[in-house]
Motif scaffolding. Structure first.
Motif, mmCIF file in Angstrom:
data_model
loop_
_atom_site.group_PDB
_atom_site.id
_atom_site.type_symbol
_atom_site.label_atom_id
_atom_site.label_comp_id
_atom_site.label_asym_id
_atom_site.label_seq_id
_atom_site.Cartn_x
_atom_site.Cartn_y
_atom_site.Cartn_z
ATOM 1 N N GLN A 164 -27.028 -0.322 -4.886
ATOM 2 C CA GLN A 164 -27.503 0.174 -3.606
ATOM 3 C C GLN A 164 -28.265 -0.945 -2.888
ATOM 4 O O GLN A 164 -29.374 -1.297 -3.272
ATOM 5 N N GLN A 165 -27.618 -1.494 -1.876
ATOM 6 C CA GLN A 165 -28.129 -2.663 -1.184
ATOM 7 C C GLN A 165 -28.277 -2.372 0.305
ATOM 8 O O GLN A 165 -27.506 -1.613 0.887
ATOM 9 N N ILE A 166 -29.275 -3.014 0.914
ATOM 10 C CA ILE A 166 -29.491 -2.933 2.359
ATOM 11 C C ILE A 166 -29.574 -4.349 2.893
ATOM 12 O O ILE A 166 -30.306 -5.191 2.354
ATOM 13 N N LEU A 167 -28.827 -4.651 3.935
ATOM 14 C CA LEU A 167 -28.906 -5.918 4.644
ATOM 15 C C LEU A 167 -29.372 -5.644 6.068
ATOM 16 O O LEU A 167 -28.831 -4.766 6.742
ATOM 17 N N ILE A 168 -30.376 -6.399 6.510
ATOM 18 C CA ILE A 168 -30.882 -6.270 7.880
ATOM 19 C C ILE A 168 -30.931 -7.672 8.476
ATOM 20 O O ILE A 168 -31.590 -8.561 7.937
ATOM 21 N N ASP A 169 -30.221 -7.857 9.575
ATOM 22 C CA ASP A 169 -30.134 -9.167 10.204
ATOM 23 C C ASP A 169 -31.272 -9.343 11.205
ATOM 24 O O ASP A 169 -31.401 -8.561 12.160
ATOM 25 N N HIS A 170 -32.105 -10.373 10.977
ATOM 26 C CA HIS A 170 -33.266 -10.569 11.836
ATOM 27 C C HIS A 170 -32.882 -11.114 13.211
ATOM 28 O O HIS A 170 -33.654 -10.994 14.158
ATOM 29 N N ALA A 171 -31.712 -11.728 13.332
ATOM 30 C CA ALA A 171 -31.310 -12.300 14.613
ATOM 31 C C ALA A 171 -30.745 -11.260 15.574
ATOM 32 O O ALA A 171 -30.961 -11.338 16.784
#
Length: 380
Positions: free
Chosen positions: A301-308
């Motif tokens: 269970q992974q979450i990716l959040i792009d700061h750009a």
């Protein structure tokens, strides 16, 4: 029972020689001569089981302090760029921002730098000054220039180096800009991690000179690379065996974290098991594929959040033993990660030491196998 600093130091050198590959007699001599206790002072130790992670101060000269100094471990000396052990009497939460790195790693890196007598070295990150003292002992203080961004850390390191009998050239400033006034250098060694190689370094290390630096990012993948400068502004090299991690250079650190709001998006079955991105090299590959994203999670269970861009991706198990990925925003982050992981797996999923890196005016490219192999180009 060994209780004096000299005895403990000699015992640590024997351990590093036997277990950690301290093979160079000149670096063994430096390790035996430089008193680490002069550079540590008070430090923080992690409070077991604390969440969020908290740290408690350990006072210089207290029970077990000297033994800890001569244990092969990293000792944290600052939190959040401002909190020192002297600033608190009890546990305090924070993120480590300065430390005395474990001696085996410091000495391994000095060995890997492949220095010779007469070489001029630029060190990025003075820290406590212990690594600087090792370099000054081995090469002569006139050949060491060390840059530290934090004035308080720099002042303390200067005092410790003086106490230990060394006077290298110390600079307070942004290490990512190097120190042009004393260039060119034969070698550059960084005791912080960077996302991309600073272009200034490529013009301050002479052609044929070498740069040893840890690359990292906001997914906490790490890779130690040794590059050779081929001409001003260009370098190429390979990642080295072993596991290395450093605090990321402050200008390269991620923006302040906020609790993410996970929003609805497009769903589809995931093509890879998300747990692959928790492997050492798998994390590295995912980070190369989505270089401005932060990863949160464990296992599948992974979450990716792009700061750009604010783009998001998250995985969850389905009812058939597989995984579902939900994505939203202008970047399809999980698509990028899957494409990279599949390219890596297609060539046998090699360990990170089979990766290389080339930097030039067009950017920074990490590749697998040789320079014509699959890879990822990142902007400088």
């Amino acid at each position: 029972m060994t209780t004096t600093a000299a005895d403990l130091r000699a015992a640590l050198v024997r351990q590093l020689t036997a277990d950690e590959g301290l093979t160079d007699p000149l670096w063994r001599a430096a390790a035996a001569a430089v008193p680490r206790e002069v550079f540590v002072g008070d430090y923080f130790r992690e409070v077991p089981g604390s969440f969020p992670t908290s740290y408690e101060p350990v006072r210089e000269g207290g029970d077990g302090w000297l033994q800890a100094v001569y244990t092969n471990q990293t000792l944290i000396t600052q939190l959040d760029g401002r909190i020192r052990p002297a600033d608190t009497d009890g546990p305090v939460a924070g993120s480590p921002s300065s430390s005395s790195t474990l001696p085996s790693l410091v000495l391994r890196m000095w060995q890997q730098l492949d220095v010779e007598a007469g070489h001029r070295v630029l060190e990025i990150g003075t820290g406590t000054g212990y690594s600087t003292a090792l370099g000054a002992h081995r090469l002569g203080e006139e050949n060491i220039v060390s840059v530290e961004v934090d004035p308080d850390v720099a002042d303390r390191a200067a005092a410790c180096l003086k106490t230990a009998g060394h006077a290298p050239h110390l600079v307070v400033g942004d290490g990512l800009a190097g120190h042009r006034a004393r260039a060119p250098y034969d070698r550059l060694i960084a005791t912080c991690a960077v996302r991309t190689l600073p272009y200034a370094w490529l013009h301050q290390v002479r052609p044929g000179g070498k740069i040893l630096v840890t690359f990292s990012g906001w997914q906490f993948g790490y890779g130690l690379a040794l590059l050779t400068v081929t001409e001003p502004g260009e370098a190429t090299g390979r990642f080295l065996p072993g596991w290395t991690s450093f605090m990321i250079a402050r200008p390269h650190d991620r923006p302040p974290r906020q609790n993410p709001t996970l929003l609805p998006g497009d769903e589809r079955p995931a093509r890879i098991d998300p747990a692959v991105v928790t492997d050492w090299t798998g994390t590295w590959v995912a980070q190369l594929a989505a270089p401005s994203a932060e990863r949160i999670g464990a296992g599948g269970q992974q979450i990716l959040i792009d700061h750009a861009t604010g783009s998001q991706a998250r995985t969850r198990p389905d009812d058939r033993g597989g995984w579902i990925v939900t994505q939203r925003g202008p970047l399809r982050l999980w698509d990028q990660v899957e494409d990279a992981v599949e390219a890596w797996q297609a060539v046998g999923a090699p360990h990170q030491e089979q990766f290389g890196i080339t930097v030039d005016g067009g950017g920074q490219r990490v590749w697998i196998g040789d320079e014509d192999g699959p890879g990822w180009r990142l902007p400088l």
